[in-house]
Design a protein around this motif. Structure first.
Motif, mmCIF file in Angstrom:
data_model
loop_
_atom_site.group_PDB
_atom_site.id
_atom_site.type_symbol
_atom_site.label_atom_id
_atom_site.label_comp_id
_atom_site.label_asym_id
_atom_site.label_seq_id
_atom_site.Cartn_x
_atom_site.Cartn_y
_atom_site.Cartn_z
ATOM 1 N N SER A 150 0.946 -0.646 0.079
ATOM 2 C CA SER A 150 -0.348 -0.263 -0.176
ATOM 3 C C SER A 150 0.675 1.455 0.399
ATOM 4 O O SER A 150 0.252 2.032 -0.524
ATOM 5 N N LEU A 151 2.255 1.171 0.374
ATOM 6 C CA LEU A 151 2.659 2.566 0.446
ATOM 7 C C LEU A 151 3.734 2.523 -0.554
ATOM 8 O O LEU A 151 3.839 3.854 -0.886
ATOM 9 N N ALA A 152 3.682 1.366 -0.644
ATOM 10 C CA ALA A 152 4.718 1.852 -2.666
ATOM 11 C C ALA A 152 3.845 2.330 -3.466
ATOM 12 O O ALA A 152 4.077 3.440 -3.841
ATOM 13 N N GLU A 153 2.332 1.566 -3.751
ATOM 14 C CA GLU A 153 1.459 2.610 -4.332
ATOM 15 C C GLU A 153 1.316 4.035 -4.457
ATOM 16 O O GLU A 153 0.904 4.145 -5.367
ATOM 17 N N GLY A 154 1.056 3.659 -3.025
ATOM 18 C CA GLY A 154 0.255 5.580 -2.273
ATOM 19 C C GLY A 154 2.323 6.187 -2.880
ATOM 20 O O GLY A 154 1.730 7.483 -3.330
ATOM 21 N N LEU A 155 2.996 6.159 -2.442
ATOM 22 C CA LEU A 155 4.090 6.680 -2.608
ATOM 23 C C LEU A 155 4.603 7.093 -3.970
ATOM 24 O O LEU A 155 4.990 7.995 -5.252
ATOM 25 N N LYS A 169 12.015 16.794 -11.842
ATOM 26 C CA LYS A 169 11.580 15.339 -11.353
ATOM 27 C C LYS A 169 11.595 15.176 -9.801
ATOM 28 O O LYS A 169 11.912 16.218 -8.828
ATOM 29 N N VAL A 170 11.529 13.921 -8.885
ATOM 30 C CA VAL A 170 11.159 13.512 -8.094
ATOM 31 C C VAL A 170 11.967 12.883 -7.300
ATOM 32 O O VAL A 170 12.435 11.283 -7.853
ATOM 33 N N SER A 210 11.294 -2.991 -0.857
ATOM 34 C CA SER A 210 9.649 -4.042 -2.198
ATOM 35 C C SER A 210 9.206 -2.322 -1.587
ATOM 36 O O SER A 210 8.292 -2.269 -2.937
ATOM 37 N N VAL A 211 9.385 -1.632 -1.367
ATOM 38 C CA VAL A 211 9.267 -0.528 -1.494
ATOM 39 C C VAL A 211 10.219 0.071 -2.354
ATOM 40 O O VAL A 211 9.284 0.895 -2.783
ATOM 41 N N ILE A 212 11.063 0.814 -1.801
ATOM 42 C CA ILE A 212 12.099 0.837 -2.577
ATOM 43 C C ILE A 212 11.578 1.285 -3.982
ATOM 44 O O ILE A 212 11.991 1.856 -4.724
ATOM 45 N N THR A 213 11.829 0.155 -4.675
ATOM 46 C CA THR A 213 11.644 -0.641 -5.999
ATOM 47 C C THR A 213 10.332 -0.674 -6.632
ATOM 48 O O THR A 213 10.418 0.203 -7.649
ATOM 49 N N GLY A 214 9.629 -0.585 -5.532
ATOM 50 C CA GLY A 214 8.198 0.203 -6.134
ATOM 51 C C GLY A 214 7.575 1.346 -6.027
ATOM 52 O O GLY A 214 6.393 1.533 -7.108
ATOM 53 N N VAL A 215 8.674 2.445 -5.772
ATOM 54 C CA VAL A 215 8.179 4.020 -6.257
ATOM 55 C C VAL A 215 8.778 4.388 -7.230
ATOM 56 O O VAL A 215 8.390 5.108 -7.944
ATOM 57 N N ARG A 216 9.448 3.381 -7.815
ATOM 58 C CA ARG A 216 10.283 4.301 -8.748
ATOM 59 C C ARG A 216 10.849 5.636 -9.267
ATOM 60 O O ARG A 216 10.686 5.938 -10.377
ATOM 61 N N ALA A 229 21.045 1.634 11.634
ATOM 62 C CA ALA A 229 22.086 0.712 11.424
ATOM 63 C C ALA A 229 22.661 0.656 9.799
ATOM 64 O O ALA A 229 22.080 0.463 8.604
ATOM 65 N N LEU A 230 23.749 1.006 9.467
ATOM 66 C CA LEU A 230 24.134 1.431 8.267
ATOM 67 C C LEU A 230 24.867 0.301 7.705
ATOM 68 O O LEU A 230 24.750 0.085 6.223
ATOM 69 N N GLU A 231 25.639 -0.846 7.916
ATOM 70 C CA GLU A 231 25.449 -2.660 7.570
ATOM 71 C C GLU A 231 24.504 -2.842 7.034
ATOM 72 O O GLU A 231 24.552 -3.536 5.727
ATOM 73 N N PHE A 232 23.364 -2.624 7.709
ATOM 74 C CA PHE A 232 21.972 -3.176 7.243
ATOM 75 C C PHE A 232 21.995 -1.751 5.889
ATOM 76 O O PHE A 232 21.317 -2.661 4.450
ATOM 77 N N LEU A 233 22.065 -0.547 6.438
ATOM 78 C CA LEU A 233 21.253 0.299 5.407
ATOM 79 C C LEU A 233 22.105 0.029 3.875
ATOM 80 O O LEU A 233 21.640 0.050 2.732
ATOM 81 N N ARG A 234 23.407 -0.380 3.631
ATOM 82 C CA ARG A 234 24.218 -0.641 2.769
ATOM 83 C C ARG A 234 24.075 -1.907 1.962
ATOM 84 O O ARG A 234 24.023 -1.939 0.296
ATOM 85 N N GLY A 235 22.868 -2.759 2.155
ATOM 86 C CA GLY A 235 22.552 -3.487 1.349
ATOM 87 C C GLY A 235 20.913 -3.580 0.272
ATOM 88 O O GLY A 235 20.666 -4.395 0.180
ATOM 89 N N SER A 236 20.288 -2.037 1.343
ATOM 90 C CA SER A 236 19.501 -1.748 1.025
ATOM 91 C C SER A 236 19.655 -1.528 -0.924
ATOM 92 O O SER A 236 20.711 -1.363 -1.864
ATOM 93 N N ALA A 237 18.175 -1.035 -2.083
ATOM 94 C CA ALA A 237 18.144 -0.789 -2.934
ATOM 95 C C ALA A 237 18.343 0.220 -3.481
ATOM 96 O O ALA A 237 18.341 1.107 -4.077
#
Length: 347
Positions: A150-155, A169-170, A210-216, A229-237
């Protein structure tokens, strides 16, 4: 969007702000931000207006087919929209109208600019929103999945509307101040006997991505956690990671270096959200970032190519005069980093 296009929008050597702003006047706030942050202005949040205007209330207004209301502890998902849902959406619409007006006031300078919109990330949203029974959404994996979708679609819808209305541009900022607590399992439950489990990093990363890739759109993930949590965030998209540099410990330096190695931009919170006892200059603001890149051995050109300058966190509780000053300090620091970072010296 290609990596090159993403880097053009979330590029180093520019100033922006985290999101929230003091006061209750959306037109004044929009005019200030659009005027001061020429490279990356943002749609401001004004929590001072009360329920529905804080980070969780604002984000809840973006959800698709997931209405909400308030509970004794915060916000709660409900079967049907209530007054709080309508208020949150009305406030968001008012803020966007104000930004559009301010954007038009910049004339031709507004065409082709980039604007940032913010929302709570899925981990923080699931940690702070309640289910109908009072438990955190985070305790129900199916509800977390539905919330993330829902968040990805709404964003995505929100970003598309902002782009169309402003001709801009956004980029999207996901605020994840609760991410460290989610990973550690330190969130309290509804009672002393009701604990909230720690979410394993791979599961949490899947939720976030799932949200990062969904907002396009290019995404900056920001955290104001005392121990980001830098080590964790490093692995994100995410294309960029933002945090308060004052929270960084020596043990975090390797994680920051690895963030840069993976190609992510850094949005460094260099300016305190409360005014200092004595006036500061951009040189004092710049020094910690310069010393950071020198210590990492990555070259000072990194300041111009990979570092965005921000306040340490949101400015909702800052005096208005200081909030304005943080924007000018951020802009002055970014300019110094792009002009001649090699010449910067400190006693």
């Amino acid at each position: 969007m290609s990596a090159e296009q993403t880097e053009q929008l979330l590029r180093g050597g520019i100033a922006t702000a985290v999101g929230s702003w003091p006061g209750t006047d959306p037109r004044e706030a929009a005019a200030t931000v659009a005027g001061e942050l020429g490279d990356l202005a943002h749609l401001v949040e004004l929590p001072g207006r009360g329920t529905g205007s804080d980070m969780i209330g604002r984000t809840s207004a973006l959800l698709v087919d997931m209405p909400f209301d308030v509970s004794t502890r915060g916000y709660r998902l409900t079967p049907r929209p209530g007054a709080v849902s309508r208020r949150a959406r009305d406030l968001l619409r008012t803020d966007l109208d104000a930004l559009e007006e301010a954007w038009e006031g910049t004339g031709s300078a507004g065409a082709g600019r980039t604007v940032k919109v913010q929302a709570a990330g899925p981990l923080t949203l699931a940690a702070q929103l309640e289910l109908a029974g009072g438990h955190r959404v985070l305790t129900d994996s199916g509800a977390v999945r539905d919330l993330s979708e829902s968040l990805a679609e709404g964003l995505a819808r929100h970003a598309a509307e902002v782009a169309a209305r402003l001709g801009a541009k956004v980029v999207v900022q996901l605020d994840e101040p609760s991410s460290t607590a989610v990973l550690e399992g330190s969130l309290p439950g509804t009672s002393l006997l009701d604990s909230v489990r720690a979410v394993p990093a791979p599961e949490a990363l899947s939720i976030l991505d799932s949200v990062i890739t969904g907002v396009r759109h290019p995404v900056l993930v920001h955290t104001c956690a005392d121990r980001p949590a830098l080590e964790f965030l490093r692995g994100s998209a995410a294309a960029a990671i933002g945090f308060d540099l004052a929270t960084i410990r020596t043990a975090d330096l390797d994680d920051i270096g690895e963030l840069l190695e993976t190609g992510k931009q850094l949005a460094l919170g260099l300016i305190a959200v409360q005014p200092p006892s004595t006036p500061v200059t951009w040189r004092e603001i710049a020094e910690p970032a310069v010393r950071l890149v020198d210590r990492l051995g990555v070259g000072r050109r990194t300041l111009a190519d990979r570092i965005l300058i921000t306040p340490a966190c949101g400015l909702a509780n800052a005096p208005l005069t200081w909030a304005r000053r943080t924007l000018s300090l951020a802009t002055e620091t970014a300019r110094a980093f792009t002009e001649d970072p090699e010449s910067l010296t400190f006693d």
